[in-house]
Design a protein around this motif. Structure first.
Motif, PDB file in Angstrom:
ATOM      1  N   ARG A 238     -26.654  -0.493  29.077  1.00  0.00           N
ATOM      2  CA  ARG A 238     -27.272  -1.682  29.203  1.00  0.00           C
ATOM      3  C   ARG A 238     -27.768  -2.371  27.603  1.00  0.00           C
ATOM      4  N   ASN A 239     -27.008  -1.856  26.288  1.00  0.00           N
ATOM      5  CA  ASN A 239     -27.185  -2.464  25.274  1.00  0.00           C
ATOM      6  C   ASN A 239     -26.062  -3.473  25.000  1.00  0.00           C
ATOM      7  N   TYR A 240     -26.434  -4.591  25.634  1.00  0.00           N
ATOM      8  CA  TYR A 240     -25.499  -5.665  25.727  1.00  0.00           C
ATOM      9  C   TYR A 240     -25.268  -6.482  24.533  1.00  0.00           C
ATOM     10  N   GLU A 241     -26.170  -6.560  23.523  1.00  0.00           N
ATOM     11  CA  GLU A 241     -26.155  -7.312  22.271  1.00  0.00           C
ATOM     12  C   GLU A 241     -25.310  -6.538  21.378  1.00  0.00           C
ATOM     13  N   LEU A 242     -25.374  -4.936  21.165  1.00  0.00           N
ATOM     14  CA  LEU A 242     -24.632  -4.368  20.461  1.00  0.00           C
ATOM     15  C   LEU A 242     -23.243  -4.322  20.906  1.00  0.00           C
ATOM     16  N   ALA A 243     -23.087  -4.045  22.249  1.00  0.00           N
ATOM     17  CA  ALA A 243     -21.558  -4.092  22.798  1.00  0.00           C
ATOM     18  C   ALA A 243     -20.943  -5.280  22.430  1.00  0.00           C
ATOM     19  N   ARG A 244     -21.466  -6.402  22.602  1.00  0.00           N
ATOM     20  CA  ARG A 244     -20.842  -7.758  22.250  1.00  0.00           C
ATOM     21  C   ARG A 244     -20.561  -7.607  20.878  1.00  0.00           C
ATOM     22  N   GLU A 245     -21.391  -7.211  19.897  1.00  0.00           N
ATOM     23  CA  GLU A 245     -21.258  -7.241  18.435  1.00  0.00           C
ATOM     24  C   GLU A 245     -20.020  -6.183  18.127  1.00  0.00           C
ATOM     25  N   GLY A 328     -34.198 -13.226  27.306  1.00  0.00           N
ATOM     26  CA  GLY A 328     -34.663 -13.093  28.659  1.00  0.00           C
ATOM     27  C   GLY A 328     -35.816 -14.113  28.961  1.00  0.00           C
ATOM     28  N   GLU A 329     -35.743 -14.430  30.377  1.00  0.00           N
ATOM     29  CA  GLU A 329     -36.987 -15.366  30.729  1.00  0.00           C
ATOM     30  C   GLU A 329     -36.662 -16.794  30.224  1.00  0.00           C
ATOM     31  N   THR A 330     -35.444 -17.239  30.114  1.00  0.00           N
ATOM     32  CA  THR A 330     -35.359 -18.648  29.335  1.00  0.00           C
ATOM     33  C   THR A 330     -34.344 -19.353  30.040  1.00  0.00           C
ATOM     34  N   GLU A 331     -34.689 -20.798  29.974  1.00  0.00           N
ATOM     35  CA  GLU A 331     -33.888 -21.569  30.840  1.00  0.00           C
ATOM     36  C   GLU A 331     -32.579 -22.076  30.012  1.00  0.00           C
ATOM     37  N   TYR A 332     -31.373 -22.269  30.734  1.00  0.00           N
ATOM     38  CA  TYR A 332     -30.238 -22.485  29.852  1.00  0.00           C
ATOM     39  C   TYR A 332     -29.451 -23.635  30.866  1.00  0.00           C
ATOM     40  N   VAL A 333     -28.558 -24.346  30.120  1.00  0.00           N
ATOM     41  CA  VAL A 333     -27.679 -25.227  30.953  1.00  0.00           C
ATOM     42  C   VAL A 333     -26.408 -24.888  30.703  1.00  0.00           C
ATOM     43  N   VAL A 334     -25.575 -24.832  31.546  1.00  0.00           N
ATOM     44  CA  VAL A 334     -23.961 -24.417  31.306  1.00  0.00           C
ATOM     45  C   VAL A 334     -23.145 -25.841  31.631  1.00  0.00           C
ATOM     46  N   LYS A 381     -28.122 -25.694  35.723  1.00  0.00           N
ATOM     47  CA  LYS A 381     -29.221 -25.102  35.142  1.00  0.00           C
ATOM     48  C   LYS A 381     -29.352 -23.588  35.551  1.00  0.00           C
ATOM     49  N   PHE A 382     -29.966 -22.488  34.846  1.00  0.00           N
ATOM     50  CA  PHE A 382     -30.318 -21.279  35.186  1.00  0.00           C
ATOM     51  C   PHE A 382     -31.355 -20.928  34.517  1.00  0.00           C
ATOM     52  N   LYS A 383     -32.270 -19.958  34.758  1.00  0.00           N
ATOM     53  CA  LYS A 383     -33.143 -19.405  33.996  1.00  0.00           C
ATOM     54  C   LYS A 383     -32.770 -17.725  34.305  1.00  0.00           C
ATOM     55  N   SER A 384     -32.704 -17.347  32.656  1.00  0.00           N
ATOM     56  CA  SER A 384     -32.375 -15.782  32.895  1.00  0.00           C
ATOM     57  C   SER A 384     -33.606 -14.954  33.217  1.00  0.00           C
ATOM     58  N   GLY A 385     -33.295 -13.766  33.757  1.00  0.00           N
ATOM     59  CA  GLY A 385     -34.304 -12.943  34.190  1.00  0.00           C
ATOM     60  C   GLY A 385     -34.713 -11.976  32.905  1.00  0.00           C
ATOM     61  N   SER A 386     -35.066 -10.651  33.116  1.00  0.00           N
ATOM     62  CA  SER A 386     -35.186  -9.748  32.290  1.00  0.00           C
ATOM     63  C   SER A 386     -34.139  -9.288  31.449  1.00  0.00           C
ATOM     64  N   THR A 387     -32.997  -9.134  32.089  1.00  0.00           N
ATOM     65  CA  THR A 387     -31.844  -8.688  31.494  1.00  0.00           C
ATOM     66  C   THR A 387     -31.348  -9.616  30.411  1.00  0.00           C
ATOM     67  N   PRO A 388     -31.031  -9.158  29.245  1.00  0.00           N
ATOM     68  CA  PRO A 388     -30.703 -10.050  28.269  1.00  0.00           C
ATOM     69  C   PRO A 388     -29.163 -10.359  28.232  1.00  0.00           C
ATOM     70  N   ILE A 389     -28.766 -10.544  29.341  1.00  0.00           N
ATOM     71  CA  ILE A 389     -27.039 -11.036  29.557  1.00  0.00           C
ATOM     72  C   ILE A 389     -27.061 -11.871  30.878  1.00  0.00           C
ATOM     73  N   VAL A 390     -26.237 -12.747  31.065  1.00  0.00           N
ATOM     74  CA  VAL A 390     -25.655 -13.227  32.241  1.00  0.00           C
ATOM     75  C   VAL A 390     -24.343 -13.263  32.375  1.00  0.00           C
ATOM     76  N   GLU A 391     -23.794 -13.309  33.534  1.00  0.00           N
ATOM     77  CA  GLU A 391     -22.212 -13.499  34.033  1.00  0.00           C
ATOM     78  C   GLU A 391     -22.110 -14.912  34.281  1.00  0.00           C
ATOM     79  N   ILE A 392     -21.266 -15.539  33.774  1.00  0.00           N
ATOM     80  CA  ILE A 392     -20.851 -16.932  33.915  1.00  0.00           C
ATOM     81  C   ILE A 392     -19.476 -16.811  34.589  1.00  0.00           C
ATOM     82  N   SER A 393     -19.159 -17.100  36.108  1.00  0.00           N
ATOM     83  CA  SER A 393     -18.025 -17.081  36.393  1.00  0.00           C
ATOM     84  C   SER A 393     -17.520 -18.200  37.410  1.00  0.00           C
ATOM     85  N   LEU A 394     -16.455 -18.174  37.650  1.00  0.00           N
ATOM     86  CA  LEU A 394     -15.800 -18.986  38.974  1.00  0.00           C
ATOM     87  C   LEU A 394     -15.553 -18.498  40.089  1.00  0.00           C
TER      88      LEU A 394
END
Length: 426
Positions: A238-245, A328-334, A381-394
């Motif tokens: 669950r080290n998503y930030e470093l995984a992406r780096e 985490g806990e932030t509102e976003y728009v796709v 719109k969506f609001k993220s949870g405590s996990t610092p990553i979201v899955e955007i899918s179709l």
């Protein structure tokens, strides 16, 4: 029963001695004495018998192994003075024996004679300058005396020579650093790619990271295949930030595909499915859906993604997916631009934002229906949870019936994710 065991032991001893005597007769009288002494020395260590150790010295007073066995028995009984005396006698007979000097250092350390232990270990190091064990023993001794800087210089030297020791060094460094990442970076000094990789895996498994090890896993020194392994392990931890780096370090950073939260939202740099999920992952196992890159119908740039539905692909199954790092806990728009001349189904496609750990749906778009061949922007719109990553899918919306066929073409382009506050200022 006790008498029977004693009798059996005596028989074994007699047989053993007889064999040694036969060997001794074959090699001469001096060989006979040496053979008997060696036998009793070995037997003393195995059985813990002081009498056997005494017999070893009796048959061959000049046998250093006889004194070594007496030292080991004395050390077992916590008679450290006697153990030291016996080892010194053994060393006087075989002064270049590294193992004896290491044993002497260990006995002196147990007795609290730090200076004497250091002297013994240093002698062993001088006798075997390229061996790692004397260096390791010195390092451990300095660490017990809270001389951390000196200790880890020696421990790293030993581990870099013999990487099998590196897990021990990492564990000791973690404890000694007391949660200070700077100190941990100072204490861990791997020199080879192998030891750096060992350090990286250890730190990841323990939820830690240092500046130098991070620089290593992001550098060109590490092959792409190994980096992909690290991306998977980092995601599992669950080290998503470093995984992406790490994943981004395998890509061509000269393009602007990595700008923004979504990687290559316009599909300009995408050429195949990315299994890590930090690029676009396509489900190519659905025979009723064809996914291609379209160079003729685009909203911007030179390409868009085209999906052709011609059957009953499973509703809810992710046909297109990317993991996006968020706060985490932030509102976003796709935002996504879609184009479809015709879409016929009771379960049309839609864009969804999910928490990848829990699978919870955080937000979803309206169904992506026909747009009469024009490009249309779809936002949700969506609001993220405590996990610092979201899955955007179709995926397809759930259908009231099964099978649930779907027919039509859908083009996607310019997919983006933005914080609500940032988007509102534009």
């Amino acid at each position: 029963m006790s008498n029977e065991r004693t009798s059996v032991q005596r028989v074994k001893t007699v047989v053993g001695v007889s064999i040694y005597i036969l060997v001794a007769l074959a090699v001469g009288s001096q060989g006979a004495l040496q053979a008997l002494s060696d036998y009793h020395a070995e037997s003393a260590v195995k059985s813990g018998s002081v009498r056997e150790a005494q017999l070893a010295s009796f048959w061959r007073p000049g046998n250093p192994d006889a004194y070594s066995s007496r030292a080991e028995l004395a050390a077992r009984n916590e008679d450290l003075k006697k153990a030291e005396s016996s080892l010194l006698s053994a060393i006087s007979l075989r002064e270049n024996d590294v193992a004896l000097w290491l044993e002497l250092g260990g006995v002196r350390e147990r007795a609290g004679d730090t200076d004497g232990a250091i002297a013994a270990f240093e002698t062993a190091r001088r006798l075997a300058p390229f061996h790692s064990r004397p260096v390791r023993r010195l390092g451990l001794l300095h660490l017990r005396n809270s001389e951390k800087q000196k200790a880890f210089e020696l421990l790293n030297l030993a581990a870099n020579r013999e990487p099998v020791f590196y897990p021990e060094v990492l564990e000791l460094a973690r404890t000694a650093s007391e949660g200070d990442a700077g100190k941990l970076d100072e204490f861990i000094q791997p020199e080879s790619s192998e030891t750096r990789m060992r350090a990286a895996l250890y730190l990841i498994d323990n939820g830690l990271m240092t500046r130098s090890i991070k620089a290593f896993i992001l550098s060109d020194e590490l092959a792409t295949g190994r980096k992909n392994d690290l991306v998977r392990i980092l995601r599992e931890n669950r080290n998503y930030e470093l995984a992406r780096e790490v994943w981004l370090s395998t890509r061509d950073t000269r393009t602007n595909a990595s700008e923004g939260l979504v990687f290559d939202g316009g599909f300009e740099q995408t050429s195949s499915s990315d299994e890590s999920g930090f690029g676009w992952r396509f489900d190519l196992n659905q025979s009723d859906v064809t996914i291609t890159l379209d160079r003729e119908i685009v909203h911007s740039g030179s390409r868009s993604l085209k999906m052709r539905f011609s059957g009953s692909p499973e509703p809810g199954r992710r046909l297109l997916l990317q993991f996006v790092n968020v706060r985490g806990e932030t509102e976003y728009v796709v935002s996504v631009f879609v184009r479809s001349p015709e879409m016929i189904s009771a379960g049309p496609p839609q864009m969804v934002a999910r928490d990848p750990d829990s699978g919870k749906v955080l937000g979803m778009s309206d169904p992506l229906l026909a747009t009469e061949g024009n490009w249309k922007e779809v936002r949700f719109k969506f609001k993220s949870g405590s996990t610092p990553i979201v899955e955007i899918s179709l995926s397809r919306a759930r259908c009231p019936e099964n099978p649930c066929p779907i027919f039509g073409d859908l083009n996607l382009d310019d997919i983006s994710v933005s914080e609500i506050d940032t988007a509102s200022k534009e």
